[in-house]
Design a protein around this motif. Structure first.
Motif, PDB file in Angstrom:
ATOM      1  N   SER A  46      -4.569 -10.210 -19.925  1.00  7.91           N
ATOM      2  CA  SER A  46      -3.918  -9.807 -18.680  1.00  7.91           C
ATOM      3  C   SER A  46      -4.213  -8.370 -18.247  1.00  7.91           C
ATOM      4  O   SER A  46      -3.721  -7.941 -17.209  1.00  7.91           O
ATOM      5  N   SER A  47      -5.005  -7.618 -19.024  1.00  9.30           N
ATOM      6  CA  SER A  47      -5.245  -6.219 -18.690  1.00  9.30           C
ATOM      7  C   SER A  47      -6.732  -5.913 -18.621  1.00  9.30           C
ATOM      8  O   SER A  47      -7.501  -6.341 -19.473  1.00  9.30           O
ATOM      9  N   SER A  48      -7.103  -5.144 -17.611  1.00 11.48           N
ATOM     10  CA  SER A  48      -8.508  -4.747 -17.496  1.00 11.48           C
ATOM     11  C   SER A  48      -8.717  -3.286 -17.878  1.00 11.48           C
ATOM     12  O   SER A  48      -9.837  -2.795 -17.835  1.00 11.48           O
ATOM     13  N   SER A  49      -7.643  -2.590 -18.276  1.00 11.17           N
ATOM     14  CA  SER A  49      -7.773  -1.169 -18.573  1.00 11.17           C
ATOM     15  C   SER A  49      -8.001  -0.870 -20.057  1.00 11.17           C
ATOM     16  O   SER A  49      -8.145   0.281 -20.443  1.00 11.17           O
ATOM     17  N   ILE A  50      -8.047  -1.903 -20.897  1.00 12.77           N
ATOM     18  CA  ILE A  50      -8.245  -1.692 -22.330  1.00 12.77           C
ATOM     19  C   ILE A  50      -9.696  -1.287 -22.577  1.00 12.77           C
ATOM     20  O   ILE A  50     -10.619  -2.033 -22.263  1.00 12.77           O
ATOM     21  N   ALA A  51      -9.878  -0.093 -23.146  1.00 13.02           N
ATOM     22  CA  ALA A  51     -11.222   0.410 -23.424  1.00 13.02           C
ATOM     23  C   ALA A  51     -11.567   0.331 -24.908  1.00 13.02           C
ATOM     24  O   ALA A  51     -12.728   0.456 -25.281  1.00 13.02           O
ATOM     25  N   LEU A  52     -10.556   0.116 -25.753  1.00 12.43           N
ATOM     26  CA  LEU A  52     -10.747   0.137 -27.200  1.00 12.43           C
ATOM     27  C   LEU A  52      -9.576  -0.574 -27.855  1.00 12.43           C
ATOM     28  O   LEU A  52      -8.434  -0.433 -27.399  1.00 12.43           O
ATOM     29  N   ARG A  75     -14.897 -13.414 -27.104  1.00  5.30           N
ATOM     30  CA  ARG A  75     -14.446 -13.446 -25.703  1.00  5.30           C
ATOM     31  C   ARG A  75     -14.723 -12.162 -24.932  1.00  5.30           C
ATOM     32  O   ARG A  75     -14.904 -12.194 -23.718  1.00  5.30           O
ATOM     33  N   TRP A  76     -14.691 -11.023 -25.613  1.00  6.68           N
ATOM     34  CA  TRP A  76     -14.930  -9.712 -24.985  1.00  6.68           C
ATOM     35  C   TRP A  76     -15.921  -8.933 -25.850  1.00  6.68           C
ATOM     36  O   TRP A  76     -15.556  -7.914 -26.457  1.00  6.68           O
ATOM     37  N   PRO A  77     -17.165  -9.388 -25.942  1.00  5.07           N
ATOM     38  CA  PRO A  77     -18.107  -8.819 -26.917  1.00  5.07           C
ATOM     39  C   PRO A  77     -18.421  -7.336 -26.722  1.00  5.07           C
ATOM     40  O   PRO A  77     -18.820  -6.671 -27.677  1.00  5.07           O
ATOM     41  N   ALA A  78     -18.238  -6.806 -25.538  1.00  8.58           N
ATOM     42  CA  ALA A  78     -18.540  -5.387 -25.301  1.00  8.58           C
ATOM     43  C   ALA A  78     -17.375  -4.466 -25.661  1.00  8.58           C
ATOM     44  O   ALA A  78     -17.541  -3.250 -25.687  1.00  8.58           O
ATOM     45  N   LEU A  79     -16.209  -5.022 -25.956  1.00 13.70           N
ATOM     46  CA  LEU A  79     -15.022  -4.215 -26.232  1.00 13.70           C
ATOM     47  C   LEU A  79     -15.093  -3.623 -27.640  1.00 13.70           C
ATOM     48  O   LEU A  79     -15.184  -4.348 -28.625  1.00 13.70           O
ATOM     49  N   PRO A  80     -15.069  -2.295 -27.766  1.00 10.19           N
ATOM     50  CA  PRO A  80     -15.131  -1.676 -29.091  1.00 10.19           C
ATOM     51  C   PRO A  80     -13.846  -1.890 -29.887  1.00 10.19           C
ATOM     52  O   PRO A  80     -12.760  -2.000 -29.324  1.00 10.19           O
ATOM     53  N   ASN A  97     -20.495  -1.893 -31.938  1.00 11.00           N
ATOM     54  CA  ASN A  97     -19.314  -1.383 -31.236  1.00 11.00           C
ATOM     55  C   ASN A  97     -18.033  -1.574 -32.050  1.00 11.00           C
ATOM     56  O   ASN A  97     -16.943  -1.687 -31.511  1.00 11.00           O
ATOM     57  N   ALA A  98     -18.183  -1.570 -33.376  1.00  6.18           N
ATOM     58  CA  ALA A  98     -17.029  -1.668 -34.263  1.00  6.18           C
ATOM     59  C   ALA A  98     -17.206  -0.684 -35.416  1.00  6.18           C
ATOM     60  O   ALA A  98     -18.330  -0.387 -35.818  1.00  6.18           O
ATOM     61  N   THR A  99     -16.078  -0.194 -35.904  1.00  2.54           N
ATOM     62  CA  THR A  99     -16.111   0.686 -37.065  1.00  2.54           C
ATOM     63  C   THR A  99     -14.919   0.387 -37.946  1.00  2.54           C
ATOM     64  O   THR A  99     -13.934  -0.200 -37.493  1.00  2.54           O
ATOM     65  N   PHE A 100     -15.027   0.790 -39.196  1.00  2.00           N
ATOM     66  CA  PHE A 100     -13.953   0.575 -40.159  1.00  2.00           C
ATOM     67  C   PHE A 100     -13.456   1.923 -40.656  1.00  2.00           C
ATOM     68  O   PHE A 100     -14.252   2.801 -40.995  1.00  2.00           O
ATOM     69  N   LEU A 101     -12.144   2.095 -40.674  1.00  2.00           N
ATOM     70  CA  LEU A 101     -11.513   3.287 -41.237  1.00  2.00           C
ATOM     71  C   LEU A 101     -10.614   2.859 -42.392  1.00  2.00           C
ATOM     72  O   LEU A 101      -9.658   2.116 -42.186  1.00  2.00           O
ATOM     73  N   ALA A 102     -10.939   3.318 -43.597  1.00  2.00           N
ATOM     74  CA  ALA A 102     -10.090   3.021 -44.757  1.00  2.00           C
ATOM     75  C   ALA A 102      -8.898   3.966 -44.745  1.00  2.00           C
ATOM     76  O   ALA A 102      -9.055   5.169 -44.560  1.00  2.00           O
ATOM     77  N   LYS A 103      -7.702   3.423 -44.898  1.00  2.00           N
ATOM     78  CA  LYS A 103      -6.501   4.241 -44.997  1.00  2.00           C
ATOM     79  C   LYS A 103      -6.427   4.826 -46.398  1.00  2.00           C
ATOM     80  O   LYS A 103      -6.817   4.150 -47.345  1.00  2.00           O
ATOM     81  N   PRO A 104      -5.943   6.009 -46.577  1.00  4.34           N
ATOM     82  CA  PRO A 104      -5.428   6.899 -45.540  1.00  4.34           C
ATOM     83  C   PRO A 104      -6.556   7.686 -44.882  1.00  4.34           C
ATOM     84  O   PRO A 104      -7.529   8.058 -45.522  1.00  4.34           O
ATOM     85  N   ALA A 113     -13.296   8.885 -34.358  1.00  5.39           N
ATOM     86  CA  ALA A 113     -13.630   7.469 -34.197  1.00  5.39           C
ATOM     87  C   ALA A 113     -13.327   6.999 -32.777  1.00  5.39           C
ATOM     88  O   ALA A 113     -14.128   6.285 -32.163  1.00  5.39           O
ATOM     89  N   ILE A 114     -12.199   7.407 -32.235  1.00  8.13           N
ATOM     90  CA  ILE A 114     -11.829   7.019 -30.869  1.00  8.13           C
ATOM     91  C   ILE A 114     -12.800   7.625 -29.866  1.00  8.13           C
ATOM     92  O   ILE A 114     -13.314   6.929 -28.990  1.00  8.13           O
ATOM     93  N   ARG A 115     -13.067   8.920 -30.001  1.00  8.25           N
ATOM     94  CA  ARG A 115     -13.978   9.580 -29.053  1.00  8.25           C
ATOM     95  C   ARG A 115     -15.376   8.971 -29.080  1.00  8.25           C
ATOM     96  O   ARG A 115     -16.070   8.970 -28.054  1.00  8.25           O
ATOM     97  N   ALA A 116     -15.799   8.450 -30.215  1.00  8.90           N
ATOM     98  CA  ALA A 116     -17.131   7.863 -30.321  1.00  8.90           C
ATOM     99  C   ALA A 116     -17.278   6.629 -29.434  1.00  8.90           C
ATOM    100  O   ALA A 116     -18.390   6.292 -29.018  1.00  8.90           O
ATOM    101  N   PHE A 117     -16.156   5.957 -29.138  1.00  2.57           N
ATOM    102  CA  PHE A 117     -16.221   4.706 -28.384  1.00  2.57           C
ATOM    103  C   PHE A 117     -15.795   4.837 -26.923  1.00  2.57           C
ATOM    104  O   PHE A 117     -16.071   3.946 -26.126  1.00  2.57           O
ATOM    105  N   LEU A 118     -15.083   5.887 -26.583  1.00  7.73           N
ATOM    106  CA  LEU A 118     -14.573   5.988 -25.214  1.00  7.73           C
ATOM    107  C   LEU A 118     -15.538   6.737 -24.307  1.00  7.73           C
ATOM    108  O   LEU A 118     -16.272   7.606 -24.779  1.00  7.73           O
ATOM    109  N   PRO A 119     -15.500   6.427 -23.025  1.00  2.14           N
ATOM    110  CA  PRO A 119     -16.363   7.141 -22.080  1.00  2.14           C
ATOM    111  C   PRO A 119     -16.037   8.628 -22.095  1.00  2.14           C
ATOM    112  O   PRO A 119     -14.887   9.013 -22.258  1.00  2.14           O
ATOM    113  N   LYS A 120     -17.046   9.423 -21.912  1.00  3.65           N
ATOM    114  CA  LYS A 120     -16.864  10.892 -21.924  1.00  3.65           C
ATOM    115  C   LYS A 120     -16.203  11.360 -20.665  1.00  3.65           C
ATOM    116  O   LYS A 120     -16.311  10.841 -19.630  1.00  3.65           O
TER     117      LYS A 120
END
Length: 120
Positions: A46-52, A75-80, A97-104, A113-120
């Motif tokens: 229902s949302s088109s504003s999800i970038a990540l 369904r949304w292959p370009a979505l990071p 367009n995917a990454t893994f972060l091990a906690k902690p 990690a977020i900045r790597a995927f979002l538009p500048k």
């Protein structure tokens, strides 16, 4: 900075979800949070504003974070996607367009990690 885009945060632990959402909002990014992968799919439909999407792997409902990632990739292959877990140390074979972060992880690691995927 990125006011027109949103990060969809999927985490079934309410305390963790709040902490992570607070860390993401430090980047002036809107966070939409869900407590289950099923709810996340509804938001994506229902949302088109999800970038990540950021999702934990282990969740207590029917779908876990890897199930959610599979739905997104089909369904949304370009979505990071940022996949995170405190129970797994690595994931192999992730798309570009995917990454893994091990906690902690630290807030700085999360922000990079977020900045790597979002538009500048």
């Amino acid at each position: 900075m990125h006011m027109s885009v949103s990060v969809l945060l999927v985490e079934d632990n309410q305390i963790m979800r709040t902490l992570i959402a607070d860390a993401i909002t430090l980047l002036d990014i809107t966070v939409i949070d869900c407590g289950s992968a099923e709810d996340a799919v509804s938001v994506l439909e229902s949302s088109s504003s999800i970038a990540l999407v950021m999702t934990d792997i282990r969740m207590l409902r029917c779908m876990d974070g890897l199930d959610l990632a599979q739905v997104i990739w089909s369904r949304w292959p370009a979505l990071p996607i940022i996949i995170t877990s405190g129970h797994t140390t690595a994931l192999d074979g992730l798309p570009a367009n995917a990454t893994f972060l091990a906690k902690p992880w630290t807030i700085d690691v999360l922000h990079r990690a977020i900045r790597a995927f979002l538009p500048k």
